[in-house]
Design a protein around this motif. Structure first.
Motif, PDB file in Angstrom:
ATOM      1  N   THR A  13       0.827  -1.212   0.000  1.00 12.29           N
ATOM      2  CA  THR A  13       0.000   0.000   0.000  1.00 12.29           C
ATOM      3  C   THR A  13       0.862   1.264   0.000  1.00 12.29           C
ATOM      4  O   THR A  13       0.514   2.255  -0.643  1.00 12.29           O
ATOM      5  N   THR A  14       2.000   1.226   0.682  1.00 10.13           N
ATOM      6  CA  THR A  14       2.895   2.385   0.687  1.00 10.13           C
ATOM      7  C   THR A  14       3.475   2.626  -0.697  1.00 10.13           C
ATOM      8  O   THR A  14       3.524   3.769  -1.187  1.00 10.13           O
ATOM      9  N   VAL A  15       3.918   1.571  -1.350  1.00  4.98           N
ATOM     10  CA  VAL A  15       4.465   1.699  -2.696  1.00  4.98           C
ATOM     11  C   VAL A  15       3.381   2.145  -3.676  1.00  4.98           C
ATOM     12  O   VAL A  15       3.625   2.987  -4.560  1.00  4.98           O
ATOM     13  N   ALA A  16       2.168   1.612  -3.513  1.00  8.04           N
ATOM     14  CA  ALA A  16       1.066   2.021  -4.387  1.00  8.04           C
ATOM     15  C   ALA A  16       0.756   3.505  -4.213  1.00  8.04           C
ATOM     16  O   ALA A  16       0.533   4.226  -5.199  1.00  8.04           O
ATOM     17  N   ALA A  17       0.754   3.975  -2.962  1.00 11.08           N
ATOM     18  CA  ALA A  17       0.514   5.403  -2.712  1.00 11.08           C
ATOM     19  C   ALA A  17       1.611   6.246  -3.335  1.00 11.08           C
ATOM     20  O   ALA A  17       1.341   7.272  -3.974  1.00 11.08           O
ATOM     21  N   ALA A  18       2.868   5.828  -3.174  1.00 18.77           N
ATOM     22  CA  ALA A  18       3.989   6.568  -3.762  1.00 18.77           C
ATOM     23  C   ALA A  18       3.871   6.603  -5.279  1.00 18.77           C
ATOM     24  O   ALA A  18       4.142   7.629  -5.916  1.00 18.77           O
ATOM     25  N   GLY A  19       3.440   5.482  -5.867  1.00 17.81           N
ATOM     26  CA  GLY A  19       3.269   5.448  -7.316  1.00 17.81           C
ATOM     27  C   GLY A  19       2.189   6.405  -7.792  1.00 17.81           C
ATOM     28  O   GLY A  19       2.359   7.125  -8.790  1.00 17.81           O
ATOM     29  N   LEU A  20       1.066   6.445  -7.076  1.00 21.13           N
ATOM     30  CA  LEU A  20      -0.011   7.361  -7.454  1.00 21.13           C
ATOM     31  C   LEU A  20       0.409   8.820  -7.275  1.00 21.13           C
ATOM     32  O   LEU A  20       0.095   9.673  -8.114  1.00 21.13           O
TER      33      LEU A  20
END
Length: 325
Positions: A13-20
């Motif tokens: 979820t952290t990586v997904a947030a950073a990607g967005l």
């Protein structure tokens, strides 16, 4: 029943947030280039996110929206400085700098947090903070390429990026205090409401904006593809603000704040990659090396505080992961 921590979920979820957040930098750049002034883009993002978060929380748990008059001054300052000005300064920076470089400047906020804690609060900080500061300053020198006639970057963009770092550091320090009495989701919602109200008043006096431009189709640098500008703004609100903030908050149920903060430092790397592929913003070898040095300094600063901090509203209490963004 105690919550079961799942580190793998936290990392994802952290990586997904950073990607967005990273993709949002490029989408925001396109919106700025299409003619939306930074003040109005900030107003649309803050106002849209405030409406979305209020609606979601009102449906899921309306009791968490309760507010007392004693909280209003704190939330007003928190929202204006930590959210409204951080995002505005970030938009100014990416309008004048490559997205990845703008984020490198903004993400020096943890250095300021650690120094504030050490010099103002007089809390113990590990000596590595001085190494972190030195690495970050050296990295920024490389990023700016100051030997090229005083610097290869736009000075207004650099100033906006560094000012955004100060506002973001303020956001996390105030968030650390705010979460002592309020849950992170409700606190984030009310800060966006304060930011949205601020820009609703200020934006009309700072720049003229014809809302009709939102219906125009703009090129998105992907072949001959064009999209209506309102669709880019909708992306910025939903996938550039509401969704990554919720993902970041969810990650804190599975990861310690410092760990989540370290993982979130992949955002400038993602942002530079997206901008390179999408906008053809090519960075020099010195700038890439400088960015890596700065990120090393940020990672050290993340672990410099000896006192564990409570969870912050978003995305991580001790780490900027651009909201700005």
């Amino acid at each position: 029943m105690p919550h079961t921590r799942r580190p793998a979920v936290g990392y994802l979820t952290t990586v997904a947030a950073a990607g967005l957040f990273a993709v949002n930098g490029t989408v925001s750049t396109l919106a700025l280039q299409a003619g939306i002034p930074p003040t109005w883009l900030t107003a649309l993002r803050c106002g849209g996110a405030a409406v979305g978060l209020l609606a979601a929380l009102a449906l899921v748990s309306p009791r968490r929206l309760r507010l007392t008059w004693r909280e209003v001054p704190f939330l007003a300052v928190f929202g204006v400085v930590g959210v409204a000005l951080t995002q505005f300064l970030y938009f100014v920076a990416i309008g004048r700098l490559p997205v990845g470089i703008a984020l490198v400047f903004e993400m020096t906020a943890p250095i300021g947090i650690a120094l504030w804690v050490r010099l103002v609060r007089r809390e113990p900080v590990r000596p590595r903070i001085w190494l972190a500061l030195g690495l970050s300053l050296a990295g920024l020198v490389l990023v700016a390429q100051v030997w090229q006639g005083g610097g290869s970057l736009d000075p207004v963009g650099v100033g906006a990026g560094l000012a955004a770092a100060v506002c973001l550091a303020t956001y996390y320090l105030m968030g650390e205090r705010g979460t002592a009495t309020r849950d992170p989701v409700a606190l984030t919602t009310w800060t966006f409401v304060a930011a949205g109200l601020f820009w609703a008043v200020v934006a009309p006096f700072t720049a003229r904006f014809d809302a009709g431009v939102l219906g125009e189709r703009v090129p998105v640098s992907l072949g001959s593809l064009t999209l209506p500008l309102w669709l880019l703004v909708l992306w910025i609100v939903v996938l550039g603000a509401i969704t990554p903030f919720w993902l970041s908050i969810a990650a804190l149920r599975h990861l310690p704040p410092t760990t989540a903060g370290l993982v979130a430092t992949v955002e400038p790397v993602f942002a530079a990659g997206v901008a390179w592929l999408w906008l053809e913003q090519v960075l020099s070898g010195w700038q890439v090396a400088g960015g890596l040095v700065v990120l090393t300094g940020i990672a050290l600063a993340q672990t410099a505080r000896t006192r564990a901090a409570g969870p912050a509203p978003a995305p991580v209490p001790e780490t900027p992961a651009p909201l700005s963004r």
